[in-house]
Structures are given as structure tokens and as C-alpha cells.
Design a protein around this motif. Structure first.
Motif, mmCIF file in Angstrom:
data_model
loop_
_atom_site.group_PDB
_atom_site.id
_atom_site.type_symbol
_atom_site.label_atom_id
_atom_site.label_comp_id
_atom_site.label_asym_id
_atom_site.label_seq_id
_atom_site.Cartn_x
_atom_site.Cartn_y
_atom_site.Cartn_z
ATOM 1 N N ILE A 131 0.874 -1.165 0.000
ATOM 2 C CA ILE A 131 0.000 0.000 0.000
ATOM 3 C C ILE A 131 0.913 1.216 0.000
ATOM 4 C CG2 ILE A 131 -1.689 1.340 1.312
ATOM 5 C CD1 ILE A 131 -2.739 -1.300 2.433
ATOM 6 N N ILE A 132 0.789 2.050 -1.020
ATOM 7 C CA ILE A 132 1.688 3.187 -1.166
ATOM 8 C C ILE A 132 0.874 4.477 -1.232
ATOM 9 C CG2 ILE A 132 3.502 4.254 -2.553
ATOM 10 C CD1 ILE A 132 4.198 1.491 -3.618
ATOM 11 N N GLY A 133 1.106 5.363 -0.276
ATOM 12 C CA GLY A 133 0.511 6.694 -0.304
ATOM 13 C C GLY A 133 1.417 7.627 -1.080
ATOM 14 N N VAL A 134 0.852 8.378 -2.011
ATOM 15 C CA VAL A 134 1.694 9.150 -2.935
ATOM 16 C C VAL A 134 1.549 10.661 -2.759
ATOM 17 C CG1 VAL A 134 1.825 7.321 -4.644
ATOM 18 C CG2 VAL A 134 -0.036 8.955 -4.770
ATOM 19 N N GLY A 135 1.172 11.120 -1.577
ATOM 20 C CA GLY A 135 1.057 12.552 -1.337
ATOM 21 C C GLY A 135 2.372 13.173 -0.896
ATOM 22 N N GLY A 136 2.480 14.495 -1.078
ATOM 23 C CA GLY A 136 3.594 15.262 -0.540
ATOM 24 C C GLY A 136 4.921 15.069 -1.235
ATOM 25 N N SER A 137 4.915 14.663 -2.498
ATOM 26 C CA SER A 137 6.177 14.357 -3.174
ATOM 27 C C SER A 137 6.893 15.623 -3.646
ATOM 28 C CB SER A 137 5.920 13.455 -4.380
ATOM 29 O OG SER A 137 5.423 14.202 -5.472
ATOM 30 N N ALA A 138 8.217 15.493 -3.789
ATOM 31 C CA ALA A 138 9.050 16.562 -4.338
ATOM 32 C C ALA A 138 9.344 16.320 -5.811
ATOM 33 C CB ALA A 138 10.369 16.637 -3.570
ATOM 34 N N THR A 139 8.726 15.312 -6.391
ATOM 35 C CA THR A 139 9.171 14.771 -7.677
ATOM 36 C C THR A 139 8.174 14.991 -8.810
ATOM 37 O OG1 THR A 139 8.183 12.637 -7.093
ATOM 38 C CG2 THR A 139 10.503 12.976 -6.514
ATOM 39 N N ASN A 140 8.717 14.851 -10.026
ATOM 40 C CA ASN A 140 7.881 14.771 -11.228
ATOM 41 C C ASN A 140 8.588 13.843 -12.219
ATOM 42 O OD1 ASN A 140 5.447 16.843 -12.467
ATOM 43 N ND2 ASN A 140 6.492 15.485 -13.890
ATOM 44 N N ASP A 194 -6.182 10.773 -3.089
ATOM 45 C CA ASP A 194 -7.462 11.417 -3.374
ATOM 46 C C ASP A 194 -7.340 12.331 -4.581
ATOM 47 O OD1 ASP A 194 -5.918 13.371 -2.273
ATOM 48 O OD2 ASP A 194 -7.267 13.873 -0.622
ATOM 49 N N VAL A 195 -6.190 12.266 -5.267
ATOM 50 C CA VAL A 195 -5.954 13.051 -6.484
ATOM 51 C C VAL A 195 -6.469 12.274 -7.690
ATOM 52 C CG1 VAL A 195 -4.133 13.882 -8.034
ATOM 53 C CG2 VAL A 195 -3.986 14.330 -5.573
ATOM 54 N N THR A 196 -7.172 12.952 -8.592
ATOM 55 C CA THR A 196 -7.717 12.284 -9.776
ATOM 56 C C THR A 196 -7.093 12.800 -11.072
ATOM 57 O OG1 THR A 196 -9.538 13.878 -9.867
ATOM 58 C CG2 THR A 196 -9.928 11.834 -8.646
ATOM 59 N N ASN A 197 -6.032 13.576 -10.972
ATOM 60 C CA ASN A 197 -5.431 14.182 -12.162
ATOM 61 C C ASN A 197 -4.840 13.129 -13.089
ATOM 62 O OD1 ASN A 197 -5.171 16.078 -9.728
ATOM 63 N ND2 ASN A 197 -4.984 17.463 -11.457
ATOM 64 N N ALA A 206 2.431 17.647 -14.215
ATOM 65 C CA ALA A 206 3.363 18.771 -14.343
ATOM 66 C C ALA A 206 2.650 20.118 -14.246
ATOM 67 C CB ALA A 206 4.126 18.669 -15.662
ATOM 68 N N ARG A 207 1.577 20.287 -14.989
ATOM 69 C CA ARG A 207 0.904 21.591 -15.036
ATOM 70 C C ARG A 207 0.245 21.954 -13.711
ATOM 71 N NH1 ARG A 207 0.719 23.527 -20.280
ATOM 72 N NH2 ARG A 207 0.982 21.942 -21.913
ATOM 73 N N ILE A 208 -0.261 20.987 -12.994
ATOM 74 C CA ILE A 208 -0.987 21.274 -11.760
ATOM 75 C C ILE A 208 -0.067 21.304 -10.543
ATOM 76 C CG2 ILE A 208 -2.826 20.516 -10.208
ATOM 77 C CD1 ILE A 208 -3.780 21.697 -12.885
ATOM 78 N N PHE A 209 0.869 20.379 -10.473
ATOM 79 C CA PHE A 209 1.635 20.232 -9.231
ATOM 80 C C PHE A 209 3.077 20.719 -9.302
ATOM 81 C CE2 PHE A 209 -1.551 16.717 -9.179
ATOM 82 C CZ PHE A 209 -2.356 17.250 -8.180
ATOM 83 N N ALA A 210 3.705 20.692 -10.480
ATOM 84 C CA ALA A 210 5.116 21.079 -10.562
ATOM 85 C C ALA A 210 5.371 22.527 -10.134
ATOM 86 C CB ALA A 210 5.654 20.827 -11.969
ATOM 87 N N PRO A 211 4.474 23.485 -10.425
ATOM 88 C CA PRO A 211 4.736 24.851 -9.934
ATOM 89 C C PRO A 211 4.847 24.922 -8.413
ATOM 90 C CG PRO A 211 3.072 24.901 -11.667
ATOM 91 C CD PRO A 211 3.305 23.453 -11.327
ATOM 92 N N GLN A 212 4.099 24.063 -7.706
ATOM 93 C CA GLN A 212 4.179 24.042 -6.239
ATOM 94 C C GLN A 212 5.530 23.502 -5.764
ATOM 95 O OE1 GLN A 212 0.871 21.611 -4.987
ATOM 96 N NE2 GLN A 212 -0.563 22.654 -6.350
ATOM 97 N N LYS A 213 6.243 22.847 -6.676
ATOM 98 C CA LYS A 213 7.536 22.246 -6.343
ATOM 99 C C LYS A 213 8.695 23.061 -6.914
ATOM 100 C CE LYS A 213 5.093 17.827 -6.593
ATOM 101 N NZ LYS A 213 4.971 16.492 -7.221
ATOM 102 N N GLY A 214 8.376 24.273 -7.402
ATOM 103 C CA GLY A 214 9.425 25.188 -7.833
ATOM 104 C C GLY A 214 9.682 25.255 -9.319
ATOM 105 N N ALA A 215 8.823 24.683 -10.150
ATOM 106 C CA ALA A 215 9.037 24.696 -11.594
ATOM 107 C C ALA A 215 8.573 26.013 -12.211
ATOM 108 C CB ALA A 215 8.307 23.534 -12.249
ATOM 109 N N THR A 248 -3.360 8.985 -12.235
ATOM 110 C CA THR A 248 -2.013 8.679 -12.736
ATOM 111 C C THR A 248 -1.073 9.871 -12.587
ATOM 112 O OG1 THR A 248 -2.812 9.186 -14.977
ATOM 113 C CG2 THR A 248 -2.685 6.858 -14.349
ATOM 114 N N GLY A 249 -1.637 11.072 -12.420
ATOM 115 C CA GLY A 249 -0.800 12.249 -12.200
ATOM 116 C C GLY A 249 -0.402 12.453 -10.751
ATOM 117 N N ALA A 250 -0.925 11.651 -9.847
ATOM 118 C CA ALA A 250 -0.620 11.802 -8.417
ATOM 119 C C ALA A 250 0.861 11.546 -8.148
ATOM 120 C CB ALA A 250 -1.469 10.842 -7.595
ATOM 121 N N GLY A 251 1.418 12.291 -7.175
ATOM 122 C CA GLY A 251 2.808 12.089 -6.803
ATOM 123 C C GLY A 251 3.772 12.380 -7.929
#
Length: 382
Positions: A131-140, A194-197, A206-215, A248-251
Motif C-alpha cells: 500500500i503506497i501513499g503518494v502525497g507530498g512528493s518533491a518529484t515529477n 485522493d488526487v484524480t489528475n 506537471a501543469r498542476i503540481f510542478a509549480p508548487q515544487k518550484g518549476a 495517474t498524475g498523483a505524486g
């Protein structure tokens, strides 16, 4: 005899799910000592999932040396359930944003390699279910680093292994599975989010989460093109399209990588955890359910513990009461519509956040609040 089920998410930074349940049980028994109380440590796949499932199954916490998102050595922990068969991993433990300094452009080079190291360690210890939770990642990196740690090779047009990080997704020309861990085909993987992206595109990783990670905008475009390239290569190599599968876009695309390379199933975290703990069966015959989380607001409606618990409980006509440290007034009515009969903030008076987060203070107030709730419940039953 009354039966009460307690399933409260952790109060982040304050108390674990188990500690809250113990304080709530104390309050119940101070008023009704003969009550049957079932405590279920619970989480939604995010922070606290490892701790909750280890506690719920009398499992163990494993701490090992791994690599952080920038390939620096750290110690990270994951859980193994009491039967020794299931590993519970939060990718943020090895690949989380909180592990590295926030710097613009980091996301181009961050890797999920450390998460793969935890999976490999669990496999060597005999686990075959994950069971793998994929929240809070620094990655893309779409889970490429994870798979490198599990023996996959991703090579460029010259046949050399690509460097780590999302920046190099577009350079991949071949996926080589010959040296994968031999136990991988015998393993099953469940992704909690709980992400459905989708994997890429306007709502993609990339478009939704990467800016939050500094992109930057340019880096977002580069990452998104890399994700699309990888999706096409996965289709050519394995004959499966992952592009538009929800989650599939989670994490940073970890969800999609797990589906493509590990045949993983993506599920809402709270549903996955409830199924694993056989929560529906535990509820049978209950008179009341106590749930909650540290802050209840509009986000609670989207895959969080209290609403997931309420959905199942109300399907069995069991009333649900929630405890919380803080409630957004705007969300109160909507949460009641979602099946939560009443919400009780635990603080008796105005107090600073620092004081409110003190564990002993919170425990006392959880206990006191539960005492008052049970007194009202007993009045109703008389």
C-alpha cells in the motif's frame, strides 16, 4: 450494552490516530464504563497512514538508509503489517518535498529512487503486498527513479542510462526490464490517493503540481512533454495507455508509473484503508461512530477520513459524530449533508495554535468532549 466505534484521523503535528482514540475511549468509559469500544487507527493514504496501519495490525516500523529526492543519504521509515505480508509506504518519507530545501528548478532533478529502495527492502523481508501513499512528493519523474531502484533500466539513444529526474524523461528511448527484482511479478501494489489528475495535459501532474515544487513555466512545459513522451513509450513497450486514467498524475506521475510498471490499482485512500481494515464488518451492530480530523473544512469533503467514515456508517444507519481541533463554519452544513450528524471542536476557550497543539492539552480536551457527548447520548436513550 452500547457499541461505539472510534475511527479518527490523526491531528497532524499533535496526536496520532491511536492516541486520539485512546483519549476518546477514556472519556467514554468515564461515563459509561461497560460500553463496548472498538478503536480503529485510520488514515486516508497521506501522512499518518503508516503509523495507523502498523498500530491497527500490531505491525512493525522499519527504518533503513535510503536516498532523498536529491540522492543524499537519509533514514526513512515504512511499516509492515502484523502478518508480515503487507508493506505500507508513504512516498513522502523518502521522496517528500519537506526533505529538501525549496529551490526553483529542484523538481527537474528530484527522484523517487528512495521510495524504490523502501519497496526493495520490504520485498527482501518477504512482503508481497504493498500500500503506497503518494502525497507530498518533491518529484515529477513518473516513478522512474523508483523503478531504477527496483532494477529497471531507462536508456537514451546511445544506450546509456538516463540521469535521474523529470528533466530526462524526454531522453528515454528504451525501457529494459531484464534486471528487475525477480519477486516483482509476484507482488501486488495498491496506490492510495485522493488526487484524480491524469498523467499529463492541462490537468496533469506537471501543469498542476510542478509549480508548487518550484518549476517555472518553461520547466512545466518541458516536464509535461516528457510525461507525454513517456506515456507513448509505455504504450509501445507494454501495450497499455495510462494517459487519462484518474490518479495517474498523483505524486508527480508516480500513480501512472506504478500502473504501468507494477500493474498497480489506484484507489481513494480512505476507501483502500477501510477495505484493508475490514471497517464495514467492524461497524456491524454499532450504535455510534466517532470520527474526525485536526481541521474540518471544505477539503474534508474530498477523500478525507471523516466523510469516508460517514458514508459507510450512514449506509448502515449508524449516527456519526466528529471531533476536531478547528472547523470552518462555511463547511459545517455541507459536512452534515455528507452524513456527519454533529461536529464538536474540542477547545473550551480561545487559545493560541501553539498551545492547542500540545499533546497533553489536546488529550484532556478530547476526553472531556467525549464525556459530554456520551452524557447527551445517554439522556437521549433514557
Amino acid at each position: 450494552m452500547m457499541k461505539i466505534v472510534i475511527a479518527i484521523d490523526s491531528f497532524k503535528g499533535c496526536l496520532s490516530s491511536s492516541a486520539i482514540a485512546e483519549a476518546a475511549e477514556k472519556g467514554i468509559r468515564n461515563v459509561m464504563p461497560e460500553c463496548e469500544v472498538n478503536k480503529i487507527p485510520i488514515a486516508d493514504g497521506g501522512e499518518g497512514t503508516v503509523e495507523a496501519l502498523v498500530a491497527a495490525t500490531n505491525g512493525s516500523l522499519i527504518t533503513i538508509p535510503v536516498h532523498d529526492p536529491l540522492m543524499q543519504p537519509i533514514q526513512a521509515s515504512y511499516g509492515i503489517t502484523g502478518d508480515g505480508q503487507t508493506a505500507v509506504i508513504e512516498m513522502s518519507a523518502a521522496s517528500g518535498l519537506a526533505l529538501i530545501p525549496f529551490r526553483p528548478g529542484n523538481v527537474m532533478h528530484t527522484t523517487t529512487y528512495g521510495t524504490g529502495e523502501m519497496i526493495a527492502d520490504a520485498i527482501h523481508r518477504g512482503c508481497r503486498n504493498f500500500i503506497i501513499g503518494v502525497g507530498g512528493s518533491a518529484t515529477n519523474d513518473a516513478g522512474i527513479g523508483m523503478m531504477q531502484a527496483l532494477g529497471y533500466r531507462f536508456t537514451d539513444q546511445t544506450g546509456k542510462d538516463i540521469e535521474k529526474g523529470g528533466k530526462y524523461l524526454s531522453a528515454i528511448r528504451q525501457i529494459d526490464t531484464q534486471h528487475q527484482l525477480p519477486e516483482l511479478p509476484d507482488c501486488t501494489f495498491h496506490i492510495a490517493t485522493d488526487v484524480t489528475n491524469p498523467f499529463y495535459g492541462t490537468q496533469g501532474a506537471a501543469r498542476i503540481f510542478a509549480p508548487q515544487k518550484g518549476a517555472s513555466k518553461e520547466q512545466v512545459e518541458e516536464l509535461d512533454k516528457g510525461m507525454q513522451h513517456l506515456a507513448d513509450l509505455i504504450s509501445e513497450t507494454f501495450g497499455k495507455r495510462i494517459d487519462n486514467l484518474p490518479g495517474t498524475g498523483a505524486g508527480g506521475g508516480m500513480g501512472g508509473g506504478c500502473v504501468a510498471f507494477l500493474q498497480a490499482v489506484i484507489s481513494p485512500g480512505i476507501d483502500l484503508i477501510m477495505d484493508f481494515l475490514q471497517f464495514r464488518e467492524t461497524l456491524q451492530g454499532a450504535d455510534l461512530v466517532i470520527t474526525g480530523e485536526g481541521k474540518m473544512d471544505e477539503q474534508t469533503l474530498f477523500g478525507k477520513v471523516p466523510v469516508g467514515i460517514a458514508r459507510v456508517a450512514t449506509s448502515q444507519n449508524i449516527p456519526v459524530i466528529a471531533l476536531t481541533g478547528q472547523i470552518d463554519e462555511k463547511a459545517g452544513g455541507t459536512l452534515r449533508e455528507a452524513g456527519i450528524s454533529a461536529i464538536f471542536p474540542i477547545h473550551p476557550a480561545p487559545i493560541s495554535l501553539v498551545e492547542a497543539m500540545q499533546p497533553d492539552y489536546a488529550k484532556r480536551n478530547i476526553c472531556r468532549t467525549m464525556e459530554q457527548i456520551i452524557r447527551v447520548v445517554l439522556m437521549k436513550r433514557e
